[in-house]
Design a protein around this motif. Structure first.
Motif, short mmCIF file in Angstrom:
data_model
loop_
_atom_site.label_atom_id
_atom_site.label_comp_id
_atom_site.label_asym_id
_atom_site.label_seq_id
_atom_site.Cartn_x
_atom_site.Cartn_y
_atom_site.Cartn_z
N GLU A 179 73.74 0.94 -42.39
CA GLU A 179 75.14 0.95 -42.79
C GLU A 179 76.03 0.42 -41.66
OE1 GLU A 179 78.36 0.86 -44.64
OE2 GLU A 179 76.46 1.26 -45.71
N LYS A 180 75.70 0.83 -40.42
CA LYS A 180 76.50 0.39 -39.27
C LYS A 180 76.41 -1.13 -39.11
CE LYS A 180 76.41 4.52 -36.42
NZ LYS A 180 75.49 5.22 -35.52
N ILE A 181 75.20 -1.65 -39.25
CA ILE A 181 75.05 -3.10 -39.09
C ILE A 181 75.81 -3.83 -40.20
CG2 ILE A 181 73.41 -5.01 -39.09
CD1 ILE A 181 71.36 -3.10 -37.95
N THR A 212 72.11 1.37 -28.46
CA THR A 212 72.38 0.47 -29.56
C THR A 212 72.72 1.32 -30.77
OG1 THR A 212 70.36 -0.47 -28.73
CG2 THR A 212 71.50 -1.71 -30.43
N PHE A 213 73.90 1.23 -31.24
CA PHE A 213 74.35 2.03 -32.38
C PHE A 213 73.98 3.49 -32.19
CE2 PHE A 213 73.85 -2.18 -34.46
CZ PHE A 213 75.20 -2.39 -34.69
N ALA A 268 63.80 2.75 -42.65
CA ALA A 268 64.91 2.49 -41.74
C ALA A 268 65.98 3.57 -41.88
CB ALA A 268 65.52 1.14 -42.03
N ASP A 269 66.59 3.87 -40.74
CA ASP A 269 67.67 4.84 -40.71
C ASP A 269 68.84 4.30 -41.52
OD1 ASP A 269 69.54 6.67 -40.10
OD2 ASP A 269 69.38 6.46 -37.93
N LYS A 270 69.26 5.07 -42.54
CA LYS A 270 70.33 4.58 -43.41
C LYS A 270 71.61 4.36 -42.65
CE LYS A 270 68.94 6.31 -47.88
NZ LYS A 270 68.62 7.64 -48.40
N GLU A 289 80.54 -6.99 -41.98
CA GLU A 289 81.66 -7.14 -42.91
C GLU A 289 82.99 -7.15 -42.17
OE1 GLU A 289 80.77 -4.09 -45.71
OE2 GLU A 289 79.26 -5.35 -46.69
N LYS A 290 83.05 -6.33 -41.13
CA LYS A 290 84.28 -6.28 -40.35
C LYS A 290 84.52 -7.61 -39.64
CE LYS A 290 84.00 -2.68 -37.90
NZ LYS A 290 83.88 -1.80 -36.74
#
Lengths: 444, 353, 356
Positions: free
Chosen positions: A179-181, A426-427, A173-175, A186-187
């Protein structure tokens, strides 16, 4: 009485399935608290008794015992409430200022692992996800024996906590994507997630997108295939689907299960699905365009027989087709709503209405019925119900454009739809991506 | 990221849209025989200019021509970019107007052209507002859907060819060079590659692949002229406004359920033109944005409104032809100065470094 | 930001709803004529249209007629008088009265090509009789779909190799070409069959100048390498069925005199024999029969200076294009034509040759 217990009782006033059972463990009076509806009390107590017996023989103190069988915590009301809510057993001792959270035997509130109900599988593994998030992740782990599967858990929501988990293949998976997800969860820690719209919101997607940005599947085998290609799977507790991110156009035509057939068969099955989308998008619009605006495109024999079948129909082709399309949508919607025992009635009534009566009453032409049938059938070949819903909607755009501009309108509409699909991201990953797996590994 | 495929497909689509409508007529009316010569000269121009342009751009990786000119100074940038901007707007107006007229000539004879212009502009405006990458991705989808149709029709048009019309091969005088219609035909040869200089920071591409795409276009340039000539002969073909479309119209396919495949062919090309228009709008926005930074939506909305009003003011086909003729000068100016200036700026910069 | 497109959309919708759709007319409110008959009466075009009239149960065919200064005017008058709009989009066959064909159809055909309403693929046919009786006879015998005439010329249906097939665009091409003329089939309404095929009209510059019979038309078709498959040739010795044909041409231009050598290669299958001819006898008989027929026809069309075989095409590289413009008047009459037939009997059927 202990003020803590009093507060706890107040919190759960009118919750009659709460039990407060007084007990003595190692001669210390304790209170067992939990939900009868969530906990199998008898079994739990028998096991607890066994622990107590061993503790007596090895001469442990109650503190040691509780530490051994559960987690001892300070008397924090908030946390105690949420533990009880999630089906834990609390052992509260009056003398100590602590309580223990114990994993009890649960009542069997989950479905067993069953064959899929929404996606049919012809030749392939049949187990599907159910509502329990742990079972689902367990299914994934069972499906693929790999050490680099990562499962991260989140708990979001301010009032009602929802468990979420994110699964991905480390190294595939793309790091950045992971991280974005992670950061968007968290946000949006305080957002409640009750449905996919909420989820899309907390991932930062617009709620107005026609094409769903998450792909859903209820099959562990499909999910694992996605994970292997570097996608990320999200699980929401009580939602028996894996949500795959990012989602691509090509997913509409492919199932991992296709790979259980030889390559030529696989290719032709996928080709059928591509025809499916083209037919369900184009044919209704072509009918309107050819009947109303550009009849010169039809061969004369066809033109005459259409003209004959449309004779004495009192309204224009656009109205005719919209009318029937809406009736058809109603039938589809109704057959989803109805319990499966009455479902066939709808099919039968619908079939009679569409197949015979409407034509004989000269309300629509026979050709239109054929077209509608072809459209509906073609629409169902697409993978994923959310995709076929989107295509069902796009069809109307084309029909309306076709009624104004004829064939030009159809092609203009295709440009418009293509542009719309091309604009979905998407992202930062385009919806039209074809070889995401390769790029994913490169980046990850 | 290397997006050669996007760029190559866009290059093909833009040119296919230009090739089949006005260009065959321009070439056929410019020369009576041996039409391959004007085509070859045009193609030579095409290749040389594209090569110079790309070579020049390769001196500035990750920079588009707006950046390059503005580095040279404000006056310099205005001197080069203003004609480009005017050219883009003019091509946009002419394109919208000409193709809406073509559609009313060929079918939809009762639909007023403003309605077709609205369709054109709203679709291409929507695309342009979505940005460059969306335009290119849409290009890929459209290529997947429509290129098979174009190929099918192209092969079908060979049905009525009479190879004797190929002869005589040589036209010994070069009088075609001086005819106005040959000048106009250059809009197909050199009108489609300007976008290569605008896409730099967003998409990068392999120069060789673009040249390969240009090579792939050669048969289309040739067939678009020669199929009508081989079908009708020069004497008859020169009488048609759209010779290639007439040639498609005369093919008869027994087994197809549709009678006039022309419509699908023309309309597939029209979608490519919509794509081209959106690219033009986007480029115009880029230049505008360089002068006054702003949101794409505002300028694209105002561009489409301006285009709409101007194109409605053009009353007849004669006026369109006149505009095309005027435009060919501006076009020559822009499409000669831009590649050459970029090339020389690049060379000088390299020499200094 | 979000509001602007929405407002735009609403405005657009209102505009379209208010002004309606311009080209929208349902197919059952259009009359789609299949056959159009054109005649000239006192400098006025007389138009006949055969329109299938789809009724709910049976298809009926109507014939309507009108006169006007131009074809469009006549159609317009008809349209105004009919309950549905006439769309010439689907006209498949255009029947031109012989008198009009002799006068010339240049403007008529140009008009069809210009307006693009009539498909350039429509067939052009010459009627040997007056247009009025032709259509009324057609109506009496025609099938309910009204496509009889169209089927007669359809290669997948009733066409046979001795019928010329010429479409509007080919006729238009011949009018503006220097080296090519066309033949149009001549028909009239038949007694037992709907249509009787009488041969072909030779059209030069849009004017009928000569006529040739069906057998000769077959050679013209063979010359264009149309398939002559299925044509039966009867000779004294035998009857054969043509199953394949190809052409070869060699052109020379010596001292301003064009020479052309054309070779027709035929493949035939034996059907019937009379007496006991040998393989060679049958072939020679076939070759001489066709060669003689060709030469007869060629002298006829050469005399009328109509190049229906498109022979000028073979001299495009030999004669400069300025000269080629005078092909019909100067070079064509001088053309020396050598026509050879090479027949191959591909098989002799179930019975051996000479066995009976």
């Amino acid at each position: 009485m202990d003020p803590f217990i009093k507060e706890l009782k107040e919190k759960f006033v009118h919750s009659d399935d709460l039990f407060l059972h007084e007990e003595e463990i190692l001669d210390v009076p304790v209170l067992l608290v939990g939900f009868k509806s969530l906990i199998d009390f008898t079994k739990t107590k028998v096991t607890l008794q066994k622990y107590i017996d061993t503790a007596i023989s090895s001469q442990k103190t109650i503190g040691e015992l509780l530490n051994e069988i559960g987690e001892v915590k300070e008397k924090d009301l908030e946390e105690a409430v949420s533990s009880i809510m999630t089906g834990k057993l609390l052992i509260i001792s009056n003398s100590h200022r602590k309580y223990a959270v114990i994993e009890p035997f649960h009542n069997m509130l989950n479905r067993a692992i069953e064959p899929p109900t929404n996606e049919n599988i012809l030749q392939g593994s049949l187990s599907s996800f159910n509502e329990d998030i742990k079972t689902n992740i367990g299914l994934i782990r069972k499906q693929i024996n790999a050490s680099n599967i990562r499962a991260e858990f989140f708990s979001v929501g301010s009032e009602q906590k929802t468990k979420l988990s994110m699964l991905y293949f480390e190294g595939q998976a793309d790091k950045k994507l992971v991280e974005k997800i992670r950061s968007s969860f968290e946000k949006n820690q305080d957002r409640e997630i009750n449905n996919l719209q909420n989820l899309a919101k907390s991932l930062g997607f617009s709620g107005w997108s026609v094409i769903s940005k998450v792909n859903t599947t209820e099959l562990p085998s499909e999910t694992v295939a996605f994970l292997r290609k570097g996608r990320v799977a999200l699980f929401v507790d009580r939602y028996p689907f894996a949500l795959i991110l990012p989602c691509f156009l090509w997913d509409m035509f492919t199932l991992e299960n296709d790979r259980n057939y030889p390559i030529p068969l696989m290719a032709s099955i996928r080709l059928v699905r591509i025809f499916g989308i083209l037919i369900s998008l184009l044919i209704p619009a072509l009918y309107v365009a050819l009947v109303a605006v550009n009849p010169e495109v039809l061969r004369i024999e066809l033109a005459l027989s259409i003209a004959q079948s449309r004779e004495a129909i009192p309204y224009p082709a656009l109205v005719e087709i919209l009318l029937m399309l809406i009736i058809l949508e109603l039938i589809i919607e109704a057959s989803v709503r109805l319990p499966s025992s009455i479902g066939p009635t709808i099919t039968m009534v619908g079939g009679i209405i569409l197949g015979q009566a409407v034509v004989e009453a000269k309300l629509v032409s026979t050709l239109l019925i054929i077209i509608l049938a072809a459209t509906t059938i073609a629409n169902s070949t697409l993978v994923g119900i959310q995709n076929s819903l989107a295509v069902r909607l796009f069809k109307y755009v084309l029909v309306i454009l076709a009624s104004i501009y004829g064939v030009l309108g159809i092609l203009g509409g295709i440009v418009l739809i293509s542009a719309y699909l091309a604009s979905i991201e998407t992202f930062g990953i385009s919806y039209l991506n074809l070889n995401y797996a390769k790029e994913g590994t490169k980046n990850g | 990221m290397d997006k050669s495929l996007h760029v190559v497909l866009m290059y093909l689509l833009v040119h296919l849209g230009l090739i089949f409508f006005l260009y065959p007529n321009d070439i056929i009316s410019s020369s009576d025989e041996g039409q391959w010569m004007p085509i070859a000269i045009g193609l030579l121009f095409h290749f040389v200019l594209v090569w110079i342009y790309m070579k020049g751009l390769s001196f500035f990786p990750k920079q588009n021509i707006i950046h390059i000119y503005s580095e040279m100074g404000k006056g310099f940038a205005t001197f080069f970019l203003l004609p480009v901007f005017m050219y883009l707007m003019l091509v946009n107006v002419i394109g919208v107007r000409a193709y809406s007229e073509i559609i009313t000539i060929i079918f939809l004879s009762n639909t007023p052209s403003w309605a077709i212009i609205i369709l054109f502009l709203s679709i291409s405006g929507y695309l342009a507002a979505k940005g460059l990458e969306v335009i290119f991705r849409t290009g890929i989808l459209l290529a997947l859907i429509f290129i098979p149709i174009i190929f099918f029709v192209l092969i079908a048009t060979f049905q009525n060819v009479d190879w004797n019309y190929l002869l005589p091969l040589i036209d010994d005088d070069f009088h075609f060079m001086t005819t106005p219609s040959y000048m106009k035909s250059f809009s197909a040869f050199i009108g489609g590659f300007l976008f290569l200089g605008f896409i730099a920071p967003y998409l990068t591409y392999n120069r060789k692949k673009v040249l390969m795409a240009a090579t792939l276009l050669i048969p289309f340039f040739v067939f678009a002229v020669y199929i009508p000539i081989l079908t009708f002969g020069h004497g008859t073909a020169s009488r048609f406004l759209f010779p290639y479309i007439m040639a498609v119209d005369s093919t008869y396919i027994n087994w197809l359920m549709f009678d006039r495949v022309t419509m699908f062919f023309i309309l597939s090309l029209v979608t490519f033109i919509m794509l081209h228009l959106s690219l033009l709008l986007w480029m115009a926005y880029q230049i505008m944005n360089h002068w006054f930074p702003h949101q794409p939506l505002y300028s694209i909305l105002s561009f489409t409104i301006v285009t709409f009003i101007t194109s409605i003011m053009i009353i007849d086909w004669k006026a369109v032809e006149r505009l095309l003729w005027w435009n060919s000068f501006l076009q020559f100016y822009v499409l000669l100065t831009i590649p050459l200036s970029i090339y020389f700026i690049g060379r000088r910069r390299k020499g200094r470094a | 930001m979000r509001i602007i497109p929405l407002k735009l959309l609403i405005t657009l919708c209102t505009v379209f709803l208010l002004s309606g759709c311009w080209d929208t007319k349902d197919i059952n409110h259009r009359s789609l004529p299949i056959v159009m008959g054109v005649a000239m009466e006192d400098d006025q075009y007389n138009i006949h249209l055969q329109i299938p009239d789809p009724d709910t149960d049976v298809m009926q065919v109507r014939i309507v007629s009108e006169t006007g200064e131009t074809v469009s005017q006549a159609v317009d008058k008809l349209s105004a008088n009919m309950e549905s709009r006439i769309d010439l989009l689907h006209v498949k066959v255009i029947v031109i009265e012989k008198e009009l064909a002799k006068e010339g159809v240049k403007d008529l055909i140009s008009g069809f090509m210009r307006a693009r309403e009539v498909s350039p693929k429509a067939l052009v046919v010459v009627s040997d009789e007056k247009i009025e009786p032709f259509f009324s006879n057609l109506n009496n015998t025609t099938d309910p779909q009204g496509t009889t005439l169209f089927d007669f010329f359809d290669k997948d249906a009733g066409w046979s190799p001795q019928i010329a097939l010429t479409r509007v665009w080919e006729l238009y091409r011949s009018i503006h070409s220097t080296t090519r003329d066309v033949v149009l089939p001549i028909i009239k309404s038949g007694d037992s069959t709907v249509i009787q095929h009488l041969g072909s009209a030779v059209i030069k510059n849009g004017r009928m100048v000569e006529r040739i019979d069906p057998e000769e038309t077959l050679l013209v078709n063979a010359f264009y390498e149309e398939s002559t498959h299925g044509k039966v040739e009867v000779m004294e010795e035998a009857t054969v069925l043509i199953v394949g044909n190809t052409m070869d041409h060699k052109s020379r231009n010596i001292d301003q005199v064009p020479y052309l050598n054309s070779q027709l290669h035929l493949k035939v299958v034996l059907l019937e024999t009379i007496g006991k001819p040998t393989d060679k006898e049958i072939r020679t008989a076939l070759e001489t029969q066709l060669t003689n027929r060709f030469n007869e026809m060629f002298s006829k069309i050469q005399e009328s200076k109509a190049d229906v075989l498109g022979l000028g095409q073979y001299f495009r590289a030999k004669i400069p294009s300025e000269e080629l413009k005078k092909w019909r008047s100067e070079h064509y009459p001088k053309l020396k034509m050598e026509f050879e037939v090479h027949a191959v009997i591909r098989n002799e059927g179930q019975i051996k040759l000479g066995a009976d």
